[in-house]
Design an enzyme around this catalytic site. Sequence first.
Site, PDB file in Angstrom:
ATOM      1  N   SER A 146       0.866  -1.178   0.000  1.00  0.00           N
ATOM      2  CA  SER A 146       0.000   0.000   0.000  1.00  0.00           C
ATOM      3  C   SER A 146       0.899   1.222   0.000  1.00  0.00           C
ATOM      4  O   SER A 146       2.121   1.123   0.153  1.00  0.00           O
ATOM      5  CB  SER A 146      -0.937   0.000   1.219  1.00  0.00           C
TER       6      SER A 146
ATOM      7  N   CYS B 195      -0.134   3.124 -13.040  1.00  0.00           N
ATOM      8  CA  CYS B 195      -0.735   3.717 -11.844  1.00  0.00           C
ATOM      9  C   CYS B 195       0.125   4.855 -11.308  1.00  0.00           C
ATOM     10  O   CYS B 195      -0.399   5.861 -10.827  1.00  0.00           O
ATOM     11  CB  CYS B 195      -0.938   2.650 -10.769  1.00  0.00           C
TER      12      CYS B 195
ATOM     13  N   ASP C 113      -6.984  -4.880  12.292  1.00  0.00           N
ATOM     14  CA  ASP C 113      -6.463  -4.545  10.967  1.00  0.00           C
ATOM     15  C   ASP C 113      -7.347  -5.257   9.955  1.00  0.00           C
ATOM     16  O   ASP C 113      -7.261  -6.476   9.784  1.00  0.00           O
ATOM     17  CB  ASP C 113      -5.004  -4.985  10.839  1.00  0.00           C
TER      18      ASP C 113
ATOM     19  N   GLN D 168      -1.460 -15.151   2.087  1.00  0.00           N
ATOM     20  CA  GLN D 168      -1.123 -14.178   3.118  1.00  0.00           C
ATOM     21  C   GLN D 168      -1.428 -14.728   4.510  1.00  0.00           C
ATOM     22  O   GLN D 168      -0.657 -14.510   5.453  1.00  0.00           O
ATOM     23  CB  GLN D 168      -1.894 -12.879   2.868  1.00  0.00           C
TER      24      GLN D 168
END
Length: 419
Positions: free
Chosen positions: A140, A373, A176, A205
Amino acid sequence: MAALTSIIENKLGSLSMPVSLQMPDGQKLGAADAKIHLIIKDSSVLTHFAAGQVGILGEDYVEGKFDFEGSMHDLMRMAATILPGSPIDENQLSWLSGFVRRMISVWHHSMERDAKQIEFHYDLSDEFYALWLDPRRVYSCAYYKEPGYTVAQAQDAKLDHICRKLALKPGERFLDCGGGWGGLMLWAAENYDVDVTGITLSHNQHAYVNKLIEEKGLKGRVRFELLDYRKLDETKPFDKIASVGMFEHVGRAQLAGYFSKLRRLVKPGGLIMNHGITAGGLSNTELGNGMGDFIEKFIFPGGELSHIHYVLQTIAEAGLEMVDVENIRPHYARTLWAWSDALEAHLGEAKALLNTPSGERSIRAYRMYLAGCAMGFEHGWVALHQIIAQHTPTGRADELDYPADLAYPWRRDYIYRGC
């Protein structure tokens, strides 16, 4: 073909940077001192280039219809110059198309579809992501507290920035929501001594982070669950909640329900941090000129963007008060370029890891996605906002007196105290 060749020659001549092009028949057009050289293998690419359909050109690259010589930075500069107009303006929604997109959004974001979409992206290969992310694999926007920071330093600064904004205190229960590879969870546990719960829909993950929890001796104080946010238990609300890079996957039509769920999951007086990508245009849920379609097809199926005004409206409708907003758009442009540069530097290793035809397509897609991006954030076609919210106020008069049951101090210096 002669007419199209003439159009291409005029297009190349109008560009602000030197570009050359090799036609499928071997004919070469454009500048001799080109920074970018395009090798066209399929004539359909020429039509897309002439029209400035950069998202479709991205698809063409993934499908092997053209190759290029030169840097990703220069390729994106070229892409920005061939656009016929702003990709924001090109994709504004009418009331009818807006209604249709809402129906599609509802359909796209069932629990089953969301799980499949997350697996499509995040379960590609942990080792592939490790090639170009920082050592903590924080996927992120970083926070470049100092201009000269590496991406690893900037990611550490981002994790701490979030913890400071949330005013985390020892012993607090912290959620989270969408924990990724565990960077924020582990940072908060190790540096702020909080009790952490994280959730994910990614099997890779989930396994990776739980192994880290074991290795770091944090079992019992940190837990990471394979769970949809809609199934989180509301009977034991948290002191603080972070949602980082999560709400883009929720779906525009589901945002009101998402923020309402977070409100029910946080204690009165607690804080919620929503860190996510927002649209640059007021009413477009994706970029035009084929860019949004490219991301939907190859990277984030089901992803949707909303302008910050809509996000804040939805937060308010969910019974939350916005108390702080920070736009960190340029930080994401720099983060994405760092990721893009790292992937370019490890292309050989990436190809060895994903050594199949579909793996090759994934690498080509990520090359275009990361650099594209970065360009989008530089131009303001998309943004990144961190929002702090709490339950709506109840009329009390002691909010500025640091009451023990309220987390937000109403003074910005709390973020930087002790830096």
